[in-house]
Motif scaffolding. Structure first.
Motif, PDB file in Angstrom:
ATOM      1  N   VAL A 157     -12.124 -27.924 -22.805  1.00  0.00           N
ATOM      2  CA  VAL A 157     -12.777 -28.567 -21.666  1.00  0.00           C
ATOM      3  C   VAL A 157     -13.569 -27.509 -20.906  1.00  0.00           C
ATOM      4  O   VAL A 157     -13.051 -26.450 -20.570  1.00  0.00           O
ATOM      5  CB  VAL A 157     -11.741 -29.231 -20.741  1.00  0.00           C
ATOM      6  N   LEU A 158     -14.835 -27.796 -20.662  1.00  0.00           N
ATOM      7  CA  LEU A 158     -15.714 -26.879 -19.932  1.00  0.00           C
ATOM      8  C   LEU A 158     -15.683 -27.205 -18.444  1.00  0.00           C
ATOM      9  O   LEU A 158     -15.371 -28.333 -18.059  1.00  0.00           O
ATOM     10  CB  LEU A 158     -17.143 -26.993 -20.469  1.00  0.00           C
ATOM     11  N   ASP A 159     -16.047 -26.240 -17.612  1.00  0.00           N
ATOM     12  CA  ASP A 159     -16.042 -26.479 -16.161  1.00  0.00           C
ATOM     13  C   ASP A 159     -17.335 -27.133 -15.668  1.00  0.00           C
ATOM     14  O   ASP A 159     -17.469 -27.436 -14.496  1.00  0.00           O
ATOM     15  CB  ASP A 159     -15.771 -25.183 -15.395  1.00  0.00           C
ATOM     16  N   LYS A 160     -18.298 -27.333 -16.566  1.00  0.00           N
ATOM     17  CA  LYS A 160     -19.545 -28.024 -16.227  1.00  0.00           C
ATOM     18  C   LYS A 160     -19.739 -29.187 -17.190  1.00  0.00           C
ATOM     19  O   LYS A 160     -19.190 -29.191 -18.279  1.00  0.00           O
ATOM     20  CB  LYS A 160     -20.740 -27.071 -16.316  1.00  0.00           C
ATOM     21  N   LYS A 161     -20.534 -30.152 -16.774  1.00  0.00           N
ATOM     22  CA  LYS A 161     -20.794 -31.328 -17.601  1.00  0.00           C
ATOM     23  C   LYS A 161     -21.708 -30.981 -18.776  1.00  0.00           C
ATOM     24  O   LYS A 161     -22.788 -30.418 -18.580  1.00  0.00           O
ATOM     25  CB  LYS A 161     -21.423 -32.430 -16.749  1.00  0.00           C
ATOM     26  N   LEU A 162     -21.263 -31.298 -19.978  1.00  0.00           N
ATOM     27  CA  LEU A 162     -22.054 -31.090 -21.192  1.00  0.00           C
ATOM     28  C   LEU A 162     -22.810 -32.385 -21.472  1.00  0.00           C
ATOM     29  O   LEU A 162     -22.202 -33.447 -21.634  1.00  0.00           O
ATOM     30  CB  LEU A 162     -21.135 -30.742 -22.362  1.00  0.00           C
ATOM     31  N   GLU A 163     -24.128 -32.305 -21.484  1.00  0.00           N
ATOM     32  CA  GLU A 163     -24.960 -33.488 -21.708  1.00  0.00           C
ATOM     33  C   GLU A 163     -25.862 -33.290 -22.914  1.00  0.00           C
ATOM     34  O   GLU A 163     -26.277 -32.189 -23.231  1.00  0.00           O
ATOM     35  CB  GLU A 163     -25.829 -33.783 -20.481  1.00  0.00           C
TER      36      GLU A 163
END
Length: 79
Positions: free
Chosen positions: A53-59
């Protein structure tokens, strides 16, 4: 077939999850086949998957010049 390897990403695209997965499967004769995983069913046994899980949104956004969906992390341009 046995799933020997699975890599990819889970991102957001148009407000929905977008999965992009590559895998390698092997048969009883140890022949390997690889490519995009589009669907699958777990038969006997199980499959183990680890998710980071990353701390920023992956788009995933459409890059018109490339004609492809590309990944963007953080401040992604809006279409």
């Amino acid at each position: 077939m046995e799933l020997a390897s699975l890599t990819g990403s889970i991102a957001w695209q148009n407000g929905k999850p977008s999965i992009h997965a590559h895998g390698v499967v092997t048969g009883k004769d140890f022949t390997a086949h690889g490519g995009h995983i589009l669907s699958g069913t777990v038969g006997t046994g199980s499959v183990e998957i680890s998710v980071t899980v990353l701390d920023k949104k992956l788009e995933r956004i459409k890059e018109e010049k490339l004609g492809a969906n590309v990944l963007c992390l953080g401040n992604c341009p809006k279409p």
